[in-house]
Design an enzyme around this catalytic site. Structure first.
Site, mmCIF file in Angstrom:
data_model
loop_
_atom_site.group_PDB
_atom_site.id
_atom_site.type_symbol
_atom_site.label_atom_id
_atom_site.label_comp_id
_atom_site.label_asym_id
_atom_site.label_seq_id
_atom_site.Cartn_x
_atom_site.Cartn_y
_atom_site.Cartn_z
ATOM 1 N N TYR A 130 -39.587 -53.597 -45.726
ATOM 2 C CA TYR A 130 -40.701 -53.172 -46.571
ATOM 3 C C TYR A 130 -40.148 -52.224 -47.644
ATOM 4 O O TYR A 130 -40.531 -51.061 -47.771
ATOM 5 C CB TYR A 130 -41.840 -52.529 -45.769
ATOM 6 C CG TYR A 130 -43.158 -52.773 -46.468
ATOM 7 C CD1 TYR A 130 -43.744 -54.028 -46.440
ATOM 8 C CD2 TYR A 130 -43.767 -51.785 -47.214
ATOM 9 C CE1 TYR A 130 -44.911 -54.289 -47.133
ATOM 10 C CE2 TYR A 130 -44.938 -52.029 -47.910
ATOM 11 C CZ TYR A 130 -45.499 -53.286 -47.861
ATOM 12 O OH TYR A 130 -46.654 -53.544 -48.547
ATOM 13 N N LEU A 131 -39.228 -52.776 -48.397
ATOM 14 C CA LEU A 131 -38.382 -51.973 -49.276
ATOM 15 C C LEU A 131 -39.148 -51.363 -50.438
ATOM 16 O O LEU A 131 -40.109 -51.938 -50.943
ATOM 17 C CB LEU A 131 -37.249 -52.845 -49.815
ATOM 18 C CG LEU A 131 -36.385 -53.526 -48.739
ATOM 19 C CD1 LEU A 131 -35.314 -54.388 -49.398
ATOM 20 C CD2 LEU A 131 -35.749 -52.507 -47.810
ATOM 21 N N GLY A 181 -36.804 -46.175 -53.088
ATOM 22 C CA GLY A 181 -35.835 -45.331 -52.367
ATOM 23 C C GLY A 181 -34.729 -46.198 -51.763
ATOM 24 O O GLY A 181 -33.532 -45.912 -51.936
ATOM 25 N N HIS A 182 -35.117 -47.280 -51.094
ATOM 26 C CA HIS A 182 -34.105 -48.170 -50.512
ATOM 27 C C HIS A 182 -33.207 -48.748 -51.610
ATOM 28 O O HIS A 182 -31.993 -48.848 -51.454
ATOM 29 C CB HIS A 182 -34.774 -49.355 -49.811
ATOM 30 C CG HIS A 182 -35.571 -48.998 -48.601
ATOM 31 N ND1 HIS A 182 -36.932 -49.152 -48.534
ATOM 32 C CD2 HIS A 182 -35.191 -48.500 -47.398
ATOM 33 C CE1 HIS A 182 -37.360 -48.783 -47.344
ATOM 34 N NE2 HIS A 182 -36.339 -48.367 -46.640
ATOM 35 N N GLY A 242 -30.871 -42.256 -46.686
ATOM 36 C CA GLY A 242 -31.711 -41.461 -47.576
ATOM 37 C C GLY A 242 -31.920 -40.048 -47.042
ATOM 38 O O GLY A 242 -32.034 -39.830 -45.830
ATOM 39 N N LYS A 253 -34.541 -38.313 -47.285
ATOM 40 C CA LYS A 253 -35.890 -38.044 -46.768
ATOM 41 C C LYS A 253 -35.835 -37.853 -45.255
ATOM 42 O O LYS A 253 -36.542 -37.035 -44.699
ATOM 43 C CB LYS A 253 -36.860 -39.171 -47.120
ATOM 44 C CG LYS A 253 -38.266 -38.872 -46.590
ATOM 45 C CD LYS A 253 -39.270 -39.893 -47.036
ATOM 46 C CE LYS A 253 -39.130 -41.174 -46.271
ATOM 47 N NZ LYS A 253 -39.550 -41.067 -44.856
ATOM 48 N N ASP A 254 -34.964 -38.652 -44.605
ATOM 49 C CA ASP A 254 -34.769 -38.508 -43.154
ATOM 50 C C ASP A 254 -33.551 -37.596 -42.938
ATOM 51 O O ASP A 254 -32.491 -38.050 -42.497
ATOM 52 C CB ASP A 254 -34.551 -39.884 -42.532
ATOM 53 C CG ASP A 254 -35.778 -40.767 -42.685
ATOM 54 O OD1 ASP A 254 -36.750 -40.558 -41.955
ATOM 55 O OD2 ASP A 254 -35.775 -41.637 -43.582
HETATM 56 O O1 PAF Z 1 -34.158 -44.993 -41.622
HETATM 57 C C1 PAF Z 1 -34.381 -46.132 -41.170
HETATM 58 O O2 PAF Z 1 -34.922 -47.003 -41.837
HETATM 59 C C2 PAF Z 1 -33.972 -46.454 -39.741
HETATM 60 O O3 PAF Z 1 -34.114 -45.361 -38.913
HETATM 61 C C3 PAF Z 1 -32.549 -47.047 -39.625
HETATM 62 C C4 PAF Z 1 -31.503 -46.054 -40.072
HETATM 63 C C5 PAF Z 1 -32.461 -48.315 -40.470
HETATM 64 C C6 PAF Z 1 -32.256 -47.419 -38.181
HETATM 65 O O4 PAF Z 1 -33.168 -48.343 -37.693
#
Ligand code: PAF
Length: 289
Positions: free
Chosen positions: A32-33, A36-37, A154, A156-157
């Site tokens: 679900y890009l 950010g991705h 990213g 954000k995490d």
């Molecule tokens: O950040 C994410 O989208 C997920 O936690 C990851 C790193 C792809 C692992 O499933």
């Protein structure tokens, strides 16, 4: 763009690249890009150059969701994601199934997990106790299948990136972890696949996360002496409570490297927060410089 769906085929390809000395950049995602991705994909391309290979994976990893969380509802749109990856210059898109990633998991045939024991404890780990075990396990497996030279995550995490960096170092994965800045909508809301869950009314209130980060930055910038974290937390909680749909899960001040909670907040302290907007849980963070 080549699509690979099995673990064996992915690893075979990766071993071939390694033997040929081709640099590989990797962007793991749950699909679900959004912008950010795509910025992570562009960063991976810049890191490996035109002659390198950029691999993205899309896999909604079941082991990082608790039974009460949104695994089955997690937004998915594979055709759109494929088109976005193609346009962004992804060379190989890895789309494994659950059976490929965790063969026999439901029947006891899969039983190995990777656990980081320190940085994963507070914040997201406090609210979602099994989450990071799932993240570190799937990322370790993906690293072993894609064999990247560099993997891009990213900011954000933030905690996730710190946990993955630590795992990479502790388990001697021969790759570099790069953390790319959070992409934001015009009103400051951090881009996230989960923003799709928000109603129009909730979407408007969701900017409270960014406004809380902004308030903390302003307070710290205007202070000559350190602020007490507890006092600032109360101020931010009061701001968040002004939005009827918002419910604070946590707000934490911490050292950006060790993730240890800060008692005194100064420039360089990091702030992270998780807020439910209606039923949607959103996270964000910022350095208070
Ligand atoms: O950040 C994410 O989208 C997920 O936690 C990851 C790193 C792809 C692992 O499933």
């Amino acid at each position: 763009m080549r699509i690979v769906t099995t673990a064996a085929a992915m690893q075979r390809l990766a071993l071939r690249w390694r033997r040929a000395g081709t640099r590989v950049g990797f962007v793991p995602t749950m699909g679900y890009l959004h912008g950010g991705h795509l910025s992570l994909v562009h960063r991976a391309r810049r890191l490996v150059g035109k002659r390198g290979i950029v691999v993205a994976s899309i896999y909604v990893n079941p082991t990082q969701f608790a039974p009460t969380e949104d695994l089955s509802a997690y937004p998915r749109d594979l055709e759109r994601d494929k088109a976005l990856c193609r346009k962004a210059g992804v060379d190989v898109l890895f789309l494994p199934s659950d059976a490929e990633m965790y063969p026999g998991r439901d029947t006891g045939g899969y039983s190995t997990y990777v656990v980081e024991e320190r940085l994963s404890q507070g914040m997201e780990g406090g609210s979602r106790p099994t989450h990071f075990r799932g993240v570190t396990t799937v990322v370790a497996k993906l690293f072993n299948l894609v064999l990247p030279d560099v993997a891009v995550f990213g900011a954000k995490d933030w905690q996730q990136a710190a946990v993955i960096r630590r795992m990479t170092r502790d388990l001697n994965f021969p790759l570099r972890v790069v953390v790319a800045p959070t992409r934001r909508e015009k009103d400051g809301l951090a881009m996230s696949s989960r923003n799709k869950y928000l109603s129009a009314e909730e979407r408007a209130q969701a900017t409270i996360l960014f406004r809380a980060l902004k308030l903390a930055k302003e307070v710290v910038a205007a202070s000559r002496t350190p602020n007490y974290a507890d006092v600032l937390k109360k101020e931010l909680a009061a701001l968040i409570a002004t939005q009827p749909a918002a419910r604070l899960d946590y707000v934490e001040f911490f050292d950006p490297e060790t993730l240890q909670p800060a008692i005194a907040v100064t420039r360089g302290t990091h702030l992270a927060l998780a807020v439910f907007i209606g039923r949607t849980r959103l996270i964000d963070n910022a350095e208070l410089k």
